[in-house]
Design a protein around this motif. Structure first.
Motif, PDB file in Angstrom:
ATOM      1  N   HIS A 121       0.817  -1.206   0.000  1.00 20.81           N
ATOM      2  CA  HIS A 121       0.000   0.000   0.000  1.00 20.81           C
ATOM      3  C   HIS A 121       0.853   1.260   0.000  1.00 20.81           C
ATOM      4  O   HIS A 121       0.553   2.218  -0.710  1.00 20.81           O
ATOM      5  CB  HIS A 121      -0.951  -0.006   1.194  1.00 20.81           C
ATOM      6  CG  HIS A 121      -1.987  -1.064   1.096  1.00 20.81           C
ATOM      7  ND1 HIS A 121      -2.986  -1.057   0.157  1.00 20.81           N
ATOM      8  CD2 HIS A 121      -2.167  -2.205   1.797  1.00 20.81           C
ATOM      9  CE1 HIS A 121      -3.736  -2.115   0.284  1.00 20.81           C
ATOM     10  NE2 HIS A 121      -3.258  -2.840   1.281  1.00 20.81           N
ATOM     11  N   GLY A 122       1.904   1.263   0.782  1.00 18.84           N
ATOM     12  CA  GLY A 122       2.746   2.462   0.873  1.00 18.84           C
ATOM     13  C   GLY A 122       3.487   2.763  -0.418  1.00 18.84           C
ATOM     14  O   GLY A 122       3.603   3.917  -0.830  1.00 18.84           O
ATOM     15  N   LEU A 123       4.006   1.715  -1.062  1.00 16.80           N
ATOM     16  CA  LEU A 123       4.749   1.907  -2.315  1.00 16.80           C
ATOM     17  C   LEU A 123       3.869   1.691  -3.540  1.00 16.80           C
ATOM     18  O   LEU A 123       4.357   1.746  -4.666  1.00 16.80           O
ATOM     19  CB  LEU A 123       5.943   0.946  -2.359  1.00 16.80           C
ATOM     20  CG  LEU A 123       6.962   1.119  -1.230  1.00 16.80           C
ATOM     21  CD1 LEU A 123       8.004   0.013  -1.284  1.00 16.80           C
ATOM     22  CD2 LEU A 123       7.621   2.482  -1.316  1.00 16.80           C
ATOM     23  N   GLN A 124       2.605   1.405  -3.322  1.00 11.65           N
ATOM     24  CA  GLN A 124       1.619   1.185  -4.385  1.00 11.65           C
ATOM     25  C   GLN A 124       2.051   0.099  -5.366  1.00 11.65           C
ATOM     26  O   GLN A 124       2.000   0.251  -6.583  1.00 11.65           O
ATOM     27  CB  GLN A 124       1.318   2.493  -5.108  1.00 11.65           C
ATOM     28  CG  GLN A 124       0.721   3.534  -4.198  1.00 11.65           C
ATOM     29  CD  GLN A 124       0.421   4.836  -4.903  1.00 11.65           C
ATOM     30  OE1 GLN A 124       0.823   5.047  -6.037  1.00 11.65           O
ATOM     31  NE2 GLN A 124      -0.298   5.711  -4.225  1.00 11.65           N
ATOM     32  N   LEU A 125       2.463  -1.045  -4.809  1.00 13.18           N
ATOM     33  CA  LEU A 125       2.886  -2.174  -5.645  1.00 13.18           C
ATOM     34  C   LEU A 125       1.759  -2.739  -6.484  1.00 13.18           C
ATOM     35  O   LEU A 125       2.007  -3.349  -7.516  1.00 13.18           O
ATOM     36  CB  LEU A 125       3.463  -3.289  -4.769  1.00 13.18           C
ATOM     37  CG  LEU A 125       4.829  -3.054  -4.177  1.00 13.18           C
ATOM     38  CD1 LEU A 125       5.224  -4.239  -3.323  1.00 13.18           C
ATOM     39  CD2 LEU A 125       5.857  -2.818  -5.248  1.00 13.18           C
ATOM     40  N   TYR A 126       0.529  -2.544  -6.052  1.00  8.88           N
ATOM     41  CA  TYR A 126      -0.603  -3.062  -6.808  1.00  8.88           C
ATOM     42  C   TYR A 126      -0.721  -2.403  -8.179  1.00  8.88           C
ATOM     43  O   TYR A 126      -1.385  -2.916  -9.064  1.00  8.88           O
ATOM     44  CB  TYR A 126      -1.905  -2.896  -6.017  1.00  8.88           C
ATOM     45  CG  TYR A 126      -2.150  -1.502  -5.501  1.00  8.88           C
ATOM     46  CD1 TYR A 126      -2.763  -0.546  -6.287  1.00  8.88           C
ATOM     47  CD2 TYR A 126      -1.732  -1.135  -4.232  1.00  8.88           C
ATOM     48  CE1 TYR A 126      -2.975   0.730  -5.825  1.00  8.88           C
ATOM     49  CE2 TYR A 126      -1.944   0.136  -3.741  1.00  8.88           C
ATOM     50  CZ  TYR A 126      -2.562   1.071  -4.549  1.00  8.88           C
ATOM     51  OH  TYR A 126      -2.761   2.350  -4.075  1.00  8.88           O
TER      52      TYR A 126
END
Length: 149
Positions: A121-126
Motif C-alpha cells: 500500500h505504501g509503495l503502491q505495488l498493486y
C-alpha cells in the motif's frame, strides 16, 4: 473383482489428473520463470551492483524492480519485528522455551505478511507489474552472462 479395482484406479486417476490441471492453471505464472530455473547450467549469482546497473539501464522495468526491492526490505523488517516481539511476549508470560520458539516462527511469518501489506500500500505495488520486471532482469542477466551484449 479386478474390474472394480481397475475402475477405482481410473476413478482416482481421473480425479488426480483433474486436481493437477486445476493447480497448474492456478500457478501458470510460474511458467514465466521455468526457462531460468530449468536450465542445463544455472545462472551465475548476481550482486547488488549488477541489479543497480540494470535499474540504471532500463527506465521502465528498472524503477519497478527498485520498488520491489524496497518492498522486500519492508517485509524483512516486519519479519524481524514480529518474530522478536511475539517471542518476547511468549517468554515473558510463559517462560516456555518451545512456546517462545514457536512464537518466534509464527511472528516472523505474520510480520513478513504485514510488512508486505504495508509495502504494497505504501509503495503502491498493486499498480506495478513486478513479475515482468523480475523476468526482464533475469533476461538481461542471462544475456549479460552469456556475452550477448
Amino acid at each position: 473383482m479386478e474390474e472394480s479395482a481397475d475402475s477405482s484406479a481410473s476413478f482416482f486417476r481421473r480425479h488426480w489428473e483433474g486436481y493437477k490441471e486445476f493447480w497448474k492453471d492456478r500457478f501458470s505464472i510460474l511458467d514465466n520463470y521455468s526457462r531460468f530455473v530449468k536450465r542445463d547450467t544455472p545462472l551465475p549469482s548476481w550482486s547488488d551492483s549488477d541489479v543497480e546497473e540494470f535499474i540504471a539501464s532500463d527506465p521502465v522495468h528498472g524503477t519497478t524492480l527498485k520498488t520491489a526491492r524496497e518492498a522486500a526490505k519492508f517485509s524483512a523488517v516486519g519479519s524481524v519485528i514480529g518474530a522478536v516481539s511475539t517471542a518476547g511476549f511468549a517468554w515473558k508470560y510463559s517462560r516456555s522455551l518451545h512456546g517462545a520458539a514457536l512464537s518466534f516462527g509464527a511472528g516472523a511469518v505474520f510480520g513478513w505478511t504485514f510488512g508486505q501489506e504495508i509495502a504494497s500500500h505504501g509503495l503502491q505495488l498493486y499498480r506495478l507489474d513486478t513479475m515482468s520486471a523480475q523476468v526482464k532482469f533475469l533476461e538481461w542477466w542471462e544475456k549479460k552472462t552469456d556475452g550477448r551484449f
